[in-house]
Design an enzyme around this catalytic site. Structure first.
Site, mmCIF file in Angstrom:
data_model
loop_
_atom_site.group_PDB
_atom_site.id
_atom_site.type_symbol
_atom_site.label_atom_id
_atom_site.label_comp_id
_atom_site.label_asym_id
_atom_site.label_seq_id
_atom_site.Cartn_x
_atom_site.Cartn_y
_atom_site.Cartn_z
ATOM 1 N N LYS A 123 -19.495 -5.119 -2.903
ATOM 2 C CA LYS A 123 -20.879 -4.673 -2.704
ATOM 3 C C LYS A 123 -21.180 -4.373 -1.240
ATOM 4 O O LYS A 123 -22.326 -4.438 -0.800
ATOM 5 C CB LYS A 123 -21.885 -5.720 -3.235
ATOM 6 C CG LYS A 123 -21.644 -6.175 -4.662
ATOM 7 C CD LYS A 123 -21.472 -5.013 -5.608
ATOM 8 C CE LYS A 123 -22.706 -4.147 -5.721
ATOM 9 N NZ LYS A 123 -22.531 -2.998 -6.649
ATOM 10 N N GLY A 124 -20.135 -3.991 -0.514
ATOM 11 C CA GLY A 124 -20.341 -3.640 0.889
ATOM 12 C C GLY A 124 -20.413 -2.138 1.118
ATOM 13 O O GLY A 124 -20.869 -1.690 2.167
ATOM 14 N N GLY A 125 -19.936 -1.368 0.141
ATOM 15 C CA GLY A 125 -19.896 0.089 0.263
ATOM 16 C C GLY A 125 -18.492 0.637 0.170
ATOM 17 O O GLY A 125 -18.211 1.748 0.628
ATOM 18 N N THR A 126 -17.592 -0.135 -0.451
ATOM 19 C CA THR A 126 -16.186 0.279 -0.536
ATOM 20 C C THR A 126 -15.986 1.520 -1.399
ATOM 21 O O THR A 126 -15.157 2.376 -1.094
ATOM 22 C CB THR A 126 -15.320 -0.870 -1.084
ATOM 23 O OG1 THR A 126 -15.829 -1.269 -2.368
ATOM 24 C CG2 THR A 126 -15.362 -2.067 -0.142
ATOM 25 N N ARG A 127 -16.741 1.623 -2.481
ATOM 26 C CA ARG A 127 -16.589 2.790 -3.354
ATOM 27 C C ARG A 127 -17.049 4.061 -2.651
ATOM 28 O O ARG A 127 -16.402 5.100 -2.751
ATOM 29 C CB ARG A 127 -17.372 2.579 -4.650
ATOM 30 C CG ARG A 127 -17.458 3.806 -5.573
ATOM 31 C CD ARG A 127 -16.087 4.338 -5.947
ATOM 32 N NE ARG A 127 -15.287 3.370 -6.669
ATOM 33 C CZ ARG A 127 -14.046 3.590 -7.086
ATOM 34 N NH1 ARG A 127 -13.454 4.757 -6.816
ATOM 35 N NH2 ARG A 127 -13.362 2.660 -7.727
ATOM 36 N N SER A 180 -27.345 -7.861 -3.660
ATOM 37 C CA SER A 180 -26.734 -6.750 -4.389
ATOM 38 C C SER A 180 -25.735 -7.270 -5.415
ATOM 39 O O SER A 180 -25.651 -6.761 -6.540
ATOM 40 C CB SER A 180 -26.041 -5.807 -3.406
ATOM 41 O OG SER A 180 -25.414 -4.743 -4.079
ATOM 42 N N GLY A 200 -26.939 2.120 -6.709
ATOM 43 C CA GLY A 200 -28.320 2.474 -6.434
ATOM 44 C C GLY A 200 -29.329 1.720 -7.276
ATOM 45 O O GLY A 200 -30.454 2.171 -7.457
ATOM 46 N N ARG A 201 -28.929 0.557 -7.833
ATOM 47 C CA ARG A 201 -29.873 -0.238 -8.617
ATOM 48 C C ARG A 201 -30.957 -0.806 -7.699
ATOM 49 O O ARG A 201 -30.700 -1.175 -6.555
ATOM 50 C CB ARG A 201 -29.164 -1.407 -9.307
ATOM 51 C CG ARG A 201 -28.021 -1.037 -10.239
ATOM 52 C CD ARG A 201 -27.501 -2.303 -10.914
ATOM 53 N NE ARG A 201 -26.288 -2.056 -11.691
ATOM 54 C CZ ARG A 201 -25.061 -2.224 -11.210
ATOM 55 N NH1 ARG A 201 -24.893 -2.597 -9.957
ATOM 56 N NH2 ARG A 201 -24.013 -1.995 -11.964
#
Length: 416
Positions: free
Chosen positions: A161-165, A250, A368-369
Protein backbone atom coordinates in the site's frame (compact mmCIF):
# COMPACT_ATOMS: atom_id res chain seq x y z
CA UNK A 1 36.26 -66.22 -102.82
CA UNK A 2 34.24 -63.04 -103.10
CA UNK A 3 32.25 -64.08 -100.03
CA UNK A 4 35.32 -64.37 -97.84
CA UNK A 5 36.61 -61.05 -99.17
CA UNK A 6 33.41 -59.20 -98.14
CA UNK A 7 33.42 -60.93 -94.77
CA UNK A 8 37.00 -59.78 -94.15
CA UNK A 9 36.02 -56.20 -94.87
CA UNK A 10 33.06 -56.40 -92.50
CA UNK A 11 35.09 -57.91 -89.64
CA UNK A 12 37.93 -55.41 -90.02
CA UNK A 13 36.17 -52.05 -90.60
CA UNK A 14 32.74 -52.18 -88.93
CA UNK A 15 33.85 -53.48 -85.49
CA UNK A 16 36.58 -50.83 -85.37
CA UNK A 17 34.02 -48.05 -85.85
CA UNK A 18 31.74 -49.55 -83.23
CA UNK A 19 34.62 -49.98 -80.82
CA UNK A 20 35.72 -46.36 -81.42
CA UNK A 21 32.22 -44.99 -80.80
CA UNK A 22 31.80 -47.14 -77.71
CA UNK A 23 35.14 -46.02 -76.34
CA UNK A 24 34.35 -42.36 -77.04
CA UNK A 25 30.97 -42.71 -75.36
CA UNK A 26 32.56 -44.22 -72.28
CA UNK A 27 35.13 -41.43 -72.13
CA UNK A 28 32.52 -38.68 -72.41
CA UNK A 29 30.35 -40.41 -69.79
CA UNK A 30 33.29 -40.78 -67.39
CA UNK A 31 34.27 -37.15 -67.90
CA UNK A 32 30.69 -36.01 -67.30
CA UNK A 33 30.31 -37.98 -64.04
CA UNK A 34 33.73 -36.86 -62.87
CA UNK A 35 32.80 -33.21 -63.38
CA UNK A 36 29.43 -33.71 -61.67
CA UNK A 37 31.09 -35.43 -58.73
CA UNK A 38 33.54 -32.56 -58.26
CA UNK A 39 30.76 -30.00 -58.65
CA UNK A 40 28.56 -31.65 -56.02
CA UNK A 41 31.47 -32.07 -53.62
CA UNK A 42 32.23 -28.37 -53.82
CA UNK A 43 28.64 -27.18 -53.99
CA UNK A 44 27.16 -28.69 -50.82
CA UNK A 45 29.50 -26.94 -48.34
CA UNK A 46 28.96 -23.66 -50.19
CA UNK A 47 25.22 -24.11 -49.96
CA UNK A 48 25.53 -24.83 -46.26
CA UNK A 49 27.54 -21.65 -45.72
CA UNK A 50 24.97 -19.69 -47.68
CA UNK A 51 22.10 -21.12 -45.62
CA UNK A 52 23.96 -20.52 -42.36
CA UNK A 53 24.82 -16.93 -43.25
CA UNK A 54 21.29 -16.28 -44.41
CA UNK A 55 19.94 -17.67 -41.13
CA UNK A 56 22.13 -15.30 -39.13
CA UNK A 57 21.02 -12.31 -41.14
CA UNK A 58 17.38 -13.33 -40.81
CA UNK A 59 17.65 -13.77 -37.02
CA UNK A 60 19.43 -10.45 -36.58
CA UNK A 61 16.78 -8.70 -38.63
CA UNK A 62 14.05 -10.44 -36.65
CA UNK A 63 15.53 -9.33 -33.31
CA UNK A 64 15.72 -5.71 -34.48
CA UNK A 65 12.12 -5.85 -35.68
CA UNK A 66 10.88 -7.37 -32.44
CA UNK A 67 12.77 -4.83 -30.39
CA UNK A 68 11.04 -2.04 -32.29
CA UNK A 69 7.70 -3.72 -31.59
CA UNK A 70 8.52 -3.90 -27.89
CA UNK A 71 9.50 -0.21 -27.89
CA UNK A 72 6.16 0.70 -29.38
CA UNK A 73 4.34 -1.65 -26.95
CA UNK A 74 2.08 -2.78 -29.73
CA UNK A 75 -0.94 -4.68 -28.35
CA UNK A 76 -1.16 -6.69 -31.55
CA UNK A 77 2.08 -8.53 -30.89
CA UNK A 78 1.34 -12.18 -30.14
CA UNK A 79 3.33 -15.31 -29.42
CA UNK A 80 3.70 -18.24 -31.78
CA UNK A 81 1.17 -21.00 -31.43
CA UNK A 82 2.09 -24.54 -30.49
CA UNK A 83 1.42 -25.67 -34.07
CA UNK A 84 3.89 -23.10 -35.42
CA UNK A 85 6.55 -24.19 -32.94
CA UNK A 86 5.98 -27.83 -33.92
CA UNK A 87 6.32 -26.94 -37.62
CA UNK A 88 9.55 -25.06 -36.96
CA UNK A 89 11.10 -27.96 -35.03
CA UNK A 90 9.95 -30.41 -37.71
CA UNK A 91 11.56 -28.25 -40.39
CA UNK A 92 14.89 -28.29 -38.55
CA UNK A 93 14.71 -32.08 -38.16
CA UNK A 94 13.93 -32.55 -41.87
CA UNK A 95 16.86 -30.33 -42.77
CA UNK A 96 19.19 -32.37 -40.53
CA UNK A 97 17.98 -35.65 -42.07
CA UNK A 98 18.58 -34.29 -45.59
CA UNK A 99 22.12 -33.30 -44.62
CA UNK A 100 22.76 -36.77 -43.20
CA UNK A 101 21.61 -38.41 -46.46
CA UNK A 102 23.94 -36.07 -48.37
CA UNK A 103 26.90 -37.14 -46.22
CA UNK A 104 26.12 -40.82 -46.78
CA UNK A 105 25.72 -40.27 -50.54
CA UNK A 106 29.13 -38.61 -50.82
CA UNK A 107 30.75 -41.48 -48.94
CA UNK A 108 29.41 -44.01 -51.49
CA UNK A 109 30.39 -42.10 -54.64
CA UNK A 110 33.48 -42.94 -56.69
CA UNK A 111 35.68 -39.85 -56.55
CA UNK A 112 38.97 -39.12 -58.35
CA UNK A 113 40.91 -39.33 -55.10
CA UNK A 114 39.92 -40.79 -51.74
CA UNK A 115 41.67 -38.00 -49.83
CA UNK A 116 39.64 -35.29 -51.60
CA UNK A 117 36.37 -37.10 -50.87
CA UNK A 118 37.36 -37.55 -47.22
CA UNK A 119 38.18 -33.83 -46.94
CA UNK A 120 34.82 -32.70 -48.31
CA UNK A 121 32.97 -35.25 -46.18
CA UNK A 122 34.66 -34.15 -42.94
CA UNK A 123 34.11 -30.48 -43.78
CA UNK A 124 30.40 -31.05 -44.38
CA UNK A 125 30.08 -33.02 -41.14
CA UNK A 126 31.75 -30.20 -39.17
CA UNK A 127 29.40 -27.62 -40.65
CA UNK A 128 26.43 -29.86 -39.91
CA UNK A 129 27.56 -30.13 -36.27
CA UNK A 130 27.90 -26.35 -35.93
CA UNK A 131 24.49 -25.80 -37.49
CA UNK A 132 22.81 -28.30 -35.16
CA UNK A 133 24.49 -26.86 -32.04
CA UNK A 134 23.23 -23.37 -32.82
CA UNK A 135 19.66 -24.56 -33.31
CA UNK A 136 19.84 -26.60 -30.11
CA UNK A 137 20.91 -23.57 -28.13
CA UNK A 138 18.05 -21.54 -29.59
CA UNK A 139 15.50 -24.18 -28.67
CA UNK A 140 16.81 -24.51 -25.11
CA UNK A 141 17.44 -20.88 -24.18
CA UNK A 142 14.92 -18.91 -26.23
CA UNK A 143 11.18 -18.72 -25.97
CA UNK A 144 8.51 -18.32 -28.58
CA UNK A 145 8.74 -14.53 -28.46
CA UNK A 146 12.45 -14.57 -29.29
CA UNK A 147 13.67 -13.63 -25.84
CA UNK A 148 15.49 -15.32 -23.00
CA UNK A 149 14.00 -15.84 -19.56
CA UNK A 150 16.32 -14.50 -16.87
CA UNK A 151 16.23 -14.07 -13.14
CA UNK A 152 15.36 -10.50 -12.11
CA UNK A 153 18.06 -7.85 -12.06
CA UNK A 154 15.81 -5.55 -10.01
CA UNK A 155 12.95 -6.17 -7.57
CA UNK A 156 10.39 -3.84 -6.01
CA UNK A 157 10.44 -5.32 -2.50
CA UNK A 158 8.01 -2.98 -0.73
CA UNK A 159 6.04 -1.69 0.80
CA UNK A 160 2.45 -2.85 0.76
CA UNK A 161 0.00 0.00 0.00
CA UNK A 162 2.91 2.32 -0.65
CA UNK A 163 2.39 2.72 -4.39
CA UNK A 164 4.26 -0.30 -5.74
CA UNK A 165 1.67 -1.13 -8.39
CA UNK A 166 1.67 2.42 -9.73
CA UNK A 167 5.47 2.38 -9.91
CA UNK A 168 5.58 -0.99 -11.67
CA UNK A 169 3.01 0.05 -14.28
CA UNK A 170 4.95 3.24 -14.98
CA UNK A 171 8.18 1.26 -15.36
CA UNK A 172 6.54 -1.17 -17.77
CA UNK A 173 6.00 1.74 -20.16
CA UNK A 174 9.79 1.83 -20.58
CA UNK A 175 10.87 -0.29 -23.58
CA UNK A 176 13.93 -1.62 -21.72
CA UNK A 177 11.94 -2.96 -18.77
CA UNK A 178 10.17 -6.31 -18.80
CA UNK A 179 8.27 -7.16 -15.64
CA UNK A 180 5.96 -9.96 -14.58
CA UNK A 181 2.49 -8.63 -13.86
CA UNK A 182 1.46 -10.80 -10.92
CA UNK A 183 3.35 -10.91 -7.64
CA UNK A 184 5.43 -14.15 -7.63
CA UNK A 185 5.87 -14.29 -3.83
CA UNK A 186 8.86 -16.54 -4.46
CA UNK A 187 11.11 -15.50 -1.56
CA UNK A 188 8.36 -15.64 1.06
CA UNK A 189 5.85 -18.32 -0.02
CA UNK A 190 7.20 -20.36 -2.95
CA UNK A 191 10.93 -20.61 -2.27
CA UNK A 192 10.85 -24.40 -2.10
CA UNK A 193 9.82 -24.52 -5.78
CA UNK A 194 13.32 -23.51 -6.83
CA UNK A 195 14.96 -20.90 -9.04
CA UNK A 196 14.01 -22.68 -12.25
CA UNK A 197 10.33 -22.26 -11.35
CA UNK A 198 10.96 -18.63 -10.48
CA UNK A 199 12.84 -17.94 -13.73
CA UNK A 200 10.07 -19.52 -15.78
CA UNK A 201 7.63 -16.94 -14.37
CA UNK A 202 9.67 -14.08 -15.80
CA UNK A 203 8.92 -12.52 -19.18
CA UNK A 204 11.41 -13.02 -21.98
CA UNK A 205 13.94 -10.25 -22.49
CA UNK A 206 16.27 -9.20 -25.28
CA UNK A 207 19.82 -8.01 -24.77
CA UNK A 208 19.87 -4.68 -22.95
CA UNK A 209 16.50 -5.15 -21.25
CA UNK A 210 15.97 -5.49 -17.50
CA UNK A 211 13.87 -8.22 -15.92
CA UNK A 212 11.85 -7.08 -12.91
CA UNK A 213 9.18 -8.21 -10.49
CA UNK A 214 7.44 -6.73 -7.47
CA UNK A 215 6.29 -8.41 -4.28
CA UNK A 216 5.83 -5.86 -1.47
CA UNK A 217 5.74 -8.47 1.29
CA UNK A 218 9.45 -9.21 0.76
CA UNK A 219 10.37 -6.07 2.72
CA UNK A 220 8.82 -7.42 5.94
CA UNK A 221 9.84 -11.08 5.44
CA UNK A 222 12.77 -12.00 7.70
CA UNK A 223 14.41 -14.57 5.42
CA UNK A 224 13.87 -12.66 2.15
CA UNK A 225 17.13 -10.61 2.30
CA UNK A 226 19.33 -13.69 2.67
CA UNK A 227 17.49 -15.61 -0.05
CA UNK A 228 17.65 -12.76 -2.56
CA UNK A 229 21.31 -12.20 -1.74
CA UNK A 230 22.08 -15.86 -2.41
CA UNK A 231 20.42 -15.53 -5.83
CA UNK A 232 22.11 -12.28 -6.92
CA UNK A 233 24.42 -10.20 -4.76
CA UNK A 234 24.42 -7.27 -7.18
CA UNK A 235 20.63 -7.05 -7.58
CA UNK A 236 18.96 -3.65 -7.35
CA UNK A 237 16.21 -3.19 -4.79
CA UNK A 238 13.42 -0.58 -4.93
CA UNK A 239 11.35 0.34 -1.87
CA UNK A 240 8.31 2.60 -2.15
CA UNK A 241 7.59 4.14 1.25
CA UNK A 242 4.68 6.23 2.40
CA UNK A 243 3.66 7.99 5.61
CA UNK A 244 3.20 4.94 7.88
CA UNK A 245 -0.05 6.31 9.31
CA UNK A 246 -1.60 6.82 5.88
CA UNK A 247 -0.24 3.46 4.80
CA UNK A 248 -1.85 1.71 7.78
CA UNK A 249 -5.24 3.29 7.07
CA UNK A 250 -4.96 2.28 3.41
CA UNK A 251 -4.06 -1.26 4.46
CA UNK A 252 -7.10 -1.39 6.73
CA UNK A 253 -9.33 0.01 3.96
CA UNK A 254 -8.29 -2.80 1.63
CA UNK A 255 -9.00 -5.45 4.27
CA UNK A 256 -12.33 -3.81 5.11
CA UNK A 257 -13.43 -4.03 1.47
CA UNK A 258 -12.91 -7.80 1.59
CA UNK A 259 -14.09 -8.40 5.16
CA UNK A 260 -16.72 -5.81 6.15
CA UNK A 261 -17.26 -7.57 9.49
CA UNK A 262 -13.83 -6.71 10.94
CA UNK A 263 -13.60 -4.34 13.93
CA UNK A 264 -12.98 -0.63 13.47
CA UNK A 265 -9.53 0.76 12.84
CA UNK A 266 -9.47 2.35 16.29
CA UNK A 267 -10.17 -0.98 17.99
CA UNK A 268 -7.44 -2.84 16.08
CA UNK A 269 -4.81 -0.12 16.52
CA UNK A 270 -4.75 -0.20 20.31
CA UNK A 271 -4.18 -2.84 22.93
CA UNK A 272 -5.62 -0.41 25.44
CA UNK A 273 -6.88 2.86 24.06
CA UNK A 274 -7.42 4.37 27.51
CA UNK A 275 -3.77 3.89 28.35
CA UNK A 276 -2.70 4.73 24.81
CA UNK A 277 -0.96 1.38 24.21
CA UNK A 278 -0.43 0.87 20.47
CA UNK A 279 -0.73 -2.70 19.20
CA UNK A 280 2.48 -2.89 17.15
CA UNK A 281 1.86 -6.60 16.50
CA UNK A 282 -1.02 -5.70 14.16
CA UNK A 283 0.44 -6.14 10.68
CA UNK A 284 -1.09 -2.91 9.39
CA UNK A 285 0.97 -0.99 11.94
CA UNK A 286 4.06 -3.20 12.08
CA UNK A 287 4.77 -2.82 8.33
CA UNK A 288 5.18 0.95 8.86
CA UNK A 289 8.13 0.52 11.23
CA UNK A 290 10.44 0.85 8.22
CA UNK A 291 13.69 1.19 10.19
CA UNK A 292 13.13 -2.18 11.83
CA UNK A 293 12.75 -3.97 8.50
CA UNK A 294 15.48 -2.02 6.71
CA UNK A 295 18.00 -3.13 9.32
CA UNK A 296 17.61 -6.73 8.13
CA UNK A 297 18.23 -5.75 4.50
CA UNK A 298 21.32 -3.69 5.32
CA UNK A 299 22.97 -6.83 6.70
CA UNK A 300 23.13 -8.19 3.14
CA UNK A 301 22.95 -5.21 0.78
CA UNK A 302 24.62 -1.79 0.75
CA UNK A 303 22.51 1.34 0.40
CA UNK A 304 24.00 1.87 -3.06
CA UNK A 305 21.88 -1.08 -4.25
CA UNK A 306 18.69 0.31 -2.76
CA UNK A 307 16.47 3.11 -4.00
CA UNK A 308 13.71 4.62 -1.90
CA UNK A 309 10.71 6.12 -3.67
CA UNK A 310 8.42 8.56 -1.90
CA UNK A 311 4.83 7.37 -2.26
CA UNK A 312 3.61 10.91 -1.74
CA UNK A 313 5.85 12.43 -4.41
CA UNK A 314 4.97 9.59 -6.77
CA UNK A 315 1.43 11.01 -6.70
CA UNK A 316 2.15 14.74 -6.94
CA UNK A 317 5.24 14.49 -9.18
CA UNK A 318 5.30 11.06 -10.88
CA UNK A 319 7.69 12.17 -13.63
CA UNK A 320 10.21 13.45 -11.09
CA UNK A 321 10.20 10.21 -9.12
CA UNK A 322 10.35 8.15 -12.32
CA UNK A 323 13.43 10.10 -13.45
CA UNK A 324 15.24 9.05 -10.27
CA UNK A 325 14.16 5.43 -10.63
CA UNK A 326 15.31 5.29 -14.26
CA UNK A 327 18.68 6.75 -13.26
CA UNK A 328 19.02 4.15 -10.50
CA UNK A 329 18.32 1.32 -12.95
CA UNK A 330 20.72 2.73 -15.54
CA UNK A 331 17.94 3.44 -18.03
CA UNK A 332 17.37 6.36 -20.34
CA UNK A 333 14.78 8.83 -19.11
CA UNK A 334 12.07 7.76 -21.52
CA UNK A 335 9.11 7.80 -19.10
CA UNK A 336 8.40 11.52 -18.60
CA UNK A 337 5.56 13.85 -17.70
CA UNK A 338 4.07 13.20 -21.15
CA UNK A 339 3.10 9.73 -19.93
CA UNK A 340 0.96 10.92 -17.00
CA UNK A 341 -2.44 12.48 -16.53
CA UNK A 342 -3.77 13.34 -13.08
CA UNK A 343 -7.20 11.84 -12.43
CA UNK A 344 -9.04 14.04 -9.96
CA UNK A 345 -11.67 11.40 -9.26
CA UNK A 346 -9.19 8.72 -8.22
CA UNK A 347 -6.74 11.19 -6.72
CA UNK A 348 -3.61 9.91 -8.45
CA UNK A 349 -1.96 10.01 -11.88
CA UNK A 350 -3.02 7.78 -14.76
CA UNK A 351 -0.81 6.54 -17.57
CA UNK A 352 -1.09 7.29 -21.23
CA UNK A 353 1.21 7.32 -24.23
CA UNK A 354 2.37 10.77 -25.35
CA UNK A 355 0.96 10.22 -28.84
CA UNK A 356 -2.28 8.70 -27.58
CA UNK A 357 -5.28 10.99 -27.42
CA UNK A 358 -7.64 8.34 -26.06
CA UNK A 359 -8.82 7.92 -22.46
CA UNK A 360 -5.88 7.57 -20.03
CA UNK A 361 -5.17 4.11 -18.58
CA UNK A 362 -5.67 4.13 -14.81
CA UNK A 363 -5.18 1.47 -12.18
CA UNK A 364 -8.09 -0.82 -11.39
CA UNK A 365 -11.08 -0.34 -9.13
CA UNK A 366 -9.11 -1.74 -6.18
CA UNK A 367 -7.04 1.47 -6.26
CA UNK A 368 -8.40 4.81 -5.16
CA UNK A 369 -10.79 3.61 -2.44
CA UNK A 370 -12.07 6.32 -0.11
CA UNK A 371 -10.60 5.93 3.38
CA UNK A 372 -12.95 5.59 6.33
CA UNK A 373 -13.19 8.49 8.78
CA UNK A 374 -10.64 7.96 11.56
CA UNK A 375 -10.70 9.68 14.94
CA UNK A 376 -8.15 12.56 14.77
CA UNK A 377 -6.90 11.64 18.24
CA UNK A 378 -6.01 8.16 17.01
CA UNK A 379 -4.11 9.63 14.06
CA UNK A 380 -2.22 11.98 16.40
CA UNK A 381 -1.23 9.12 18.69
CA UNK A 382 -0.05 7.04 15.76
CA UNK A 383 2.11 9.90 14.49
CA UNK A 384 3.66 10.13 17.93
CA UNK A 385 4.25 6.38 17.97
CA UNK A 386 5.97 6.35 14.56
CA UNK A 387 8.05 9.53 15.00
CA UNK A 388 11.20 7.95 16.56
CA UNK A 389 11.14 5.13 14.01
CA UNK A 390 10.76 7.65 11.19
CA UNK A 391 13.74 9.67 12.47
CA UNK A 392 15.81 6.50 12.55
CA UNK A 393 14.68 5.63 9.02
CA UNK A 394 15.65 9.11 7.75
CA UNK A 395 19.09 8.68 9.28
CA UNK A 396 19.57 5.20 7.80
CA UNK A 397 18.55 6.21 4.28
CA UNK A 398 19.92 9.75 4.28
CA UNK A 399 16.54 11.05 3.12
CA UNK A 400 13.93 13.19 4.87
CA UNK A 401 10.43 12.23 3.77
CA UNK A 402 8.85 15.00 5.90
CA UNK A 403 6.04 12.87 7.27
CA UNK A 404 6.03 14.94 10.47
CA UNK A 405 4.54 17.85 8.52
CA UNK A 406 1.32 15.87 8.33
CA UNK A 407 0.87 15.45 12.08
CA UNK A 408 -1.70 18.26 12.38
CA UNK A 409 -5.10 16.93 11.42
CA UNK A 410 -5.62 14.00 9.06
CA UNK A 411 -2.82 12.59 6.96
CA UNK A 412 -2.37 13.86 3.45
CA UNK A 413 -4.73 12.15 1.04
CA UNK A 414 -7.92 10.40 2.00
CA UNK A 415 -7.75 7.76 -0.69
CA UNK A 416 -6.06 4.41 -1.08
Amino acid sequence: MAFWSSTSVFTSKVPRKILFMFTLSLSVTYLFYSLMSCYNSLQFPLQENYVFQGRLVTEETTFVTLREKLYSASPGFTEFTEAERTTAVSSVKDHAEAEQRTVEWIRTQASPTKSAAAFHTSALEREHQEFSTTDSELRVNCTSDYGEKKLPQAIIIGVKKGGTRALLEALRVHPDVRAVGNEPHFFDRNYEKGLDWYRDLMPSTLEGQITMEKTPSYFVTNHAPKRIHSMARDIKLIIVVRNPVTRAISDYTQTLSKKPEIPTFEVLAFKNRTLGLIDASWSALRIGIYALHLESWMQYFPLSQMHFVSGERLIVDPAGEMAKVQDFLGLKRIVTDKHFYFNKTKGFPCLKKPEDSSTPRCLGKSKGRTHPKIDPDVIRRLHKFYKPFNMMFYQMTGQNFEWELEEDGETRGSQD
